[in-house]
Design an enzyme around this catalytic site. Structure first.
Site, PDB file in Angstrom:
ATOM      1  N   SER A 152      41.403   2.704  17.355  1.00  0.00           N
ATOM      2  CA  SER A 152      41.401   2.121  18.710  1.00  0.00           C
ATOM      3  C   SER A 152      41.798   0.651  18.586  1.00  0.00           C
ATOM      4  O   SER A 152      41.794   0.090  17.486  1.00  0.00           O
ATOM      5  CB  SER A 152      39.976   2.239  19.269  1.00  0.00           C
ATOM      6  N   TYR A 165      30.776   1.815  19.884  1.00  0.00           N
ATOM      7  CA  TYR A 165      32.185   2.252  19.912  1.00  0.00           C
ATOM      8  C   TYR A 165      33.003   1.353  18.980  1.00  0.00           C
ATOM      9  O   TYR A 165      33.737   1.832  18.115  1.00  0.00           O
ATOM     10  CB  TYR A 165      32.733   2.200  21.348  1.00  0.00           C
TER      11      TYR A 165
HETATM   12  P1  NAD Z   1      38.498  12.359  26.604  1.00  0.00           P
HETATM   13  O1  NAD Z   1      37.139  12.069  27.146  1.00  0.00           O
HETATM   14  O2  NAD Z   1      39.482  13.071  27.461  1.00  0.00           O
HETATM   15  O3  NAD Z   1      38.384  13.170  25.237  1.00  0.00           O
HETATM   16  C1  NAD Z   1      37.263  13.189  24.421  1.00  0.00           C
HETATM   17  C2  NAD Z   1      37.191  14.554  23.761  1.00  0.00           C
HETATM   18  O4  NAD Z   1      36.061  14.582  22.884  1.00  0.00           O
HETATM   19  C3  NAD Z   1      36.998  15.692  24.781  1.00  0.00           C
HETATM   20  O5  NAD Z   1      37.865  16.762  24.479  1.00  0.00           O
HETATM   21  C4  NAD Z   1      35.562  16.109  24.579  1.00  0.00           C
HETATM   22  O6  NAD Z   1      35.331  17.489  24.833  1.00  0.00           O
HETATM   23  C5  NAD Z   1      35.346  15.781  23.107  1.00  0.00           C
HETATM   24  N1  NAD Z   1      33.918  15.589  22.843  1.00  0.00           N
HETATM   25  C6  NAD Z   1      33.075  14.748  23.490  1.00  0.00           C
HETATM   26  N2  NAD Z   1      31.824  14.882  23.007  1.00  0.00           N
HETATM   27  C7  NAD Z   1      31.894  15.835  22.029  1.00  0.00           C
HETATM   28  C8  NAD Z   1      30.947  16.427  21.147  1.00  0.00           C
HETATM   29  N3  NAD Z   1      29.657  16.047  21.158  1.00  0.00           N
HETATM   30  N4  NAD Z   1      31.361  17.378  20.274  1.00  0.00           N
HETATM   31  C9  NAD Z   1      32.658  17.763  20.247  1.00  0.00           C
HETATM   32  N5  NAD Z   1      33.609  17.227  21.043  1.00  0.00           N
HETATM   33  C10 NAD Z   1      33.224  16.291  21.921  1.00  0.00           C
HETATM   34  O7  NAD Z   1      39.038  10.939  26.134  1.00  0.00           O
HETATM   35  P2  NAD Z   1      40.323  10.500  25.287  1.00  0.00           P
HETATM   36  O8  NAD Z   1      40.697   9.160  25.789  1.00  0.00           O
HETATM   37  O9  NAD Z   1      41.351  11.573  25.252  1.00  0.00           O
HETATM   38  O10 NAD Z   1      39.698  10.266  23.835  1.00  0.00           O
HETATM   39  C11 NAD Z   1      40.165  10.915  22.675  1.00  0.00           C
HETATM   40  C12 NAD Z   1      40.037   9.975  21.476  1.00  0.00           C
HETATM   41  O11 NAD Z   1      40.911   8.865  21.655  1.00  0.00           O
HETATM   42  C13 NAD Z   1      38.637   9.383  21.281  1.00  0.00           C
HETATM   43  O12 NAD Z   1      38.338   9.321  19.909  1.00  0.00           O
HETATM   44  C14 NAD Z   1      38.788   7.990  21.852  1.00  0.00           C
HETATM   45  O13 NAD Z   1      37.864   7.091  21.306  1.00  0.00           O
HETATM   46  C15 NAD Z   1      40.202   7.671  21.425  1.00  0.00           C
HETATM   47  N6  NAD Z   1      40.864   6.563  22.142  1.00  0.00           N
HETATM   48  C16 NAD Z   1      41.087   6.639  23.488  1.00  0.00           C
HETATM   49  C17 NAD Z   1      41.731   5.568  24.108  1.00  0.00           C
HETATM   50  C18 NAD Z   1      42.040   5.568  25.579  1.00  0.00           C
HETATM   51  O14 NAD Z   1      42.496   4.528  26.093  1.00  0.00           O
HETATM   52  N7  NAD Z   1      41.822   6.649  26.311  1.00  0.00           N
HETATM   53  C19 NAD Z   1      42.150   4.457  23.364  1.00  0.00           C
HETATM   54  C20 NAD Z   1      41.893   4.439  21.994  1.00  0.00           C
HETATM   55  C21 NAD Z   1      41.255   5.511  21.388  1.00  0.00           C
END
Ligand code: NAD
Length: 260
Positions: A152, A165
């Site tokens: 991230s 986080y």
């Molecule tokens: P999102 O909320 O759509 O996805 C999160 C996923 O994690 C979901 O599919 C959910 O079912 C799964 N999850 C949550 N709790 C869980 C558990 N206890 N056991 C198993 N699975 C679980 O959000 P996203 O933005 O697509 O995030 C995906 C990844 O990308 C994460 O690691 C997040 O930190 C990272 N990220 C996101 C951003 C952003 O701007 N959206 C930026 C940097 C990093």
């Protein structure tokens, strides 16, 4: 030298015949990674925490690829061994692991609750360690494999109101390097993708605040937030033979955020 140059082709990016695990591959960024890997030829084993998987199934099967869904709460390490065993029983191998599942809980540091700290650390860092170690044992026997972690902007910066986080995503950067050093000799590469600001459920609360949305968007040189589609190319590259000499790196895909 000339023969090596002649050997290179766009087939180096193909994932035909490969098996990929994507955690959280039914929503947001994870869905984009899963569909990208399927488009490049891989069969998918998707770990879900929730029931919303019909759309992902359709998108992957449309590419002519196999997909299997496995329900698991990854924040409980007891669930991880069964997941790996199930993937092996389904496909017989693991070529690619994308550790995408993650969560974020926002509160001021001085009020931050112990249970929120534990929930974020258990999913974002501890589950990545346990799952990667088990997958790496399979890959070490195969003498090949790719592990892709999701870092991230908060693997580089501190942020506010998200202490576990930030800590977990800095941890992901360290874990990526530590695994890369020990597993290179087995033909396994571990790299991480650091997405910038992406329109997903994870960032919905920020986007609902017009001032915060404008503040962040104005700082992104690209002038816009990413969508999961912006991250599809990099995951295919890191999962493919084309990146075999890359190991232990964090690749930022951030519209220029860090260069600013
Ligand atoms: P999102 O909320 O759509 O996805 C999160 C996923 O994690 C979901 O599919 C959910 O079912 C799964 N999850 C949550 N709790 C869980 C558990 N206890 N056991 C198993 N699975 C679980 O959000 P996203 O933005 O697509 O995030 C995906 C990844 O990308 C994460 O690691 C997040 O930190 C990272 N990220 C996101 C951003 C952003 O701007 N959206 C930026 C940097 C990093």
């Amino acid at each position: 030298m000339t023969s090596a140059l002649n050997e290179f082709s766009l087939d180096f990016f193909s994932l035909a015949g490969k098996v990929a695990i994507v955690t959280g591959g039914n929503t947001g960024l994870g869905q984009g990674y899963a569909v990208a890997l399927a488009k490049a030829g891989a069969d998918l084993f998707i770990v879900t925490h929730g029931t919303n998987w019909e759309e992902t199934k359709e998108l992957i099967e449309k590419e002519g690829r196999r997909v299997s869904f496995y329900q698991a709460d990854l924040s409980n390490r007891e669930n991880i061994k069964g997941l790996v065993e199930n993937c092996l029983a389904t496909y017989g191998k693991i070529d690619i692991l994308v550790n995408n599942a993650g969560t974020i809980r926002r509160a001021p540091l001085l009020e931050y609750k112990e249970e929120d700290w534990d929930a974020v650390m258990d999913l974002n860092l501890n589950s990545v360690y346990y799952l990667s170690q088990l997958a790496a044992k399979v890959m070490a026997e195969q003498k090949s494999g790719k592990i892709i972690n999701i870092a991230s902007m908060l693997s580089y910066q501190g942020g506010k109101f998200v202490p576990p986080y930030t800590t977990s995503k800095h941890g992901i950067a360290g874990l990526t390097k530590a695994f890369a050093n020990e597993l290179a000799e087995y033909g396994i590469q571990i790299n991480a993708i650091a997405p910038g600001y992406v329109e997903t459920k994870n960032t919905a609360p920020i986007r609902e605040n017009p001032e915060r949305l404008a503040e962040i968007t104005s700082r992104i040189p690209a002038g816009r937030w990413a969508t999961p589609a912006d991250l599809m190319g990099v995951v295919v590259f890191l999962a493919s033979r084309a990146s075999d000499y890359m190991n232990g790196h964090i690749v930022a895909v951030d519209g220029g955020w860090l260069a600013r």
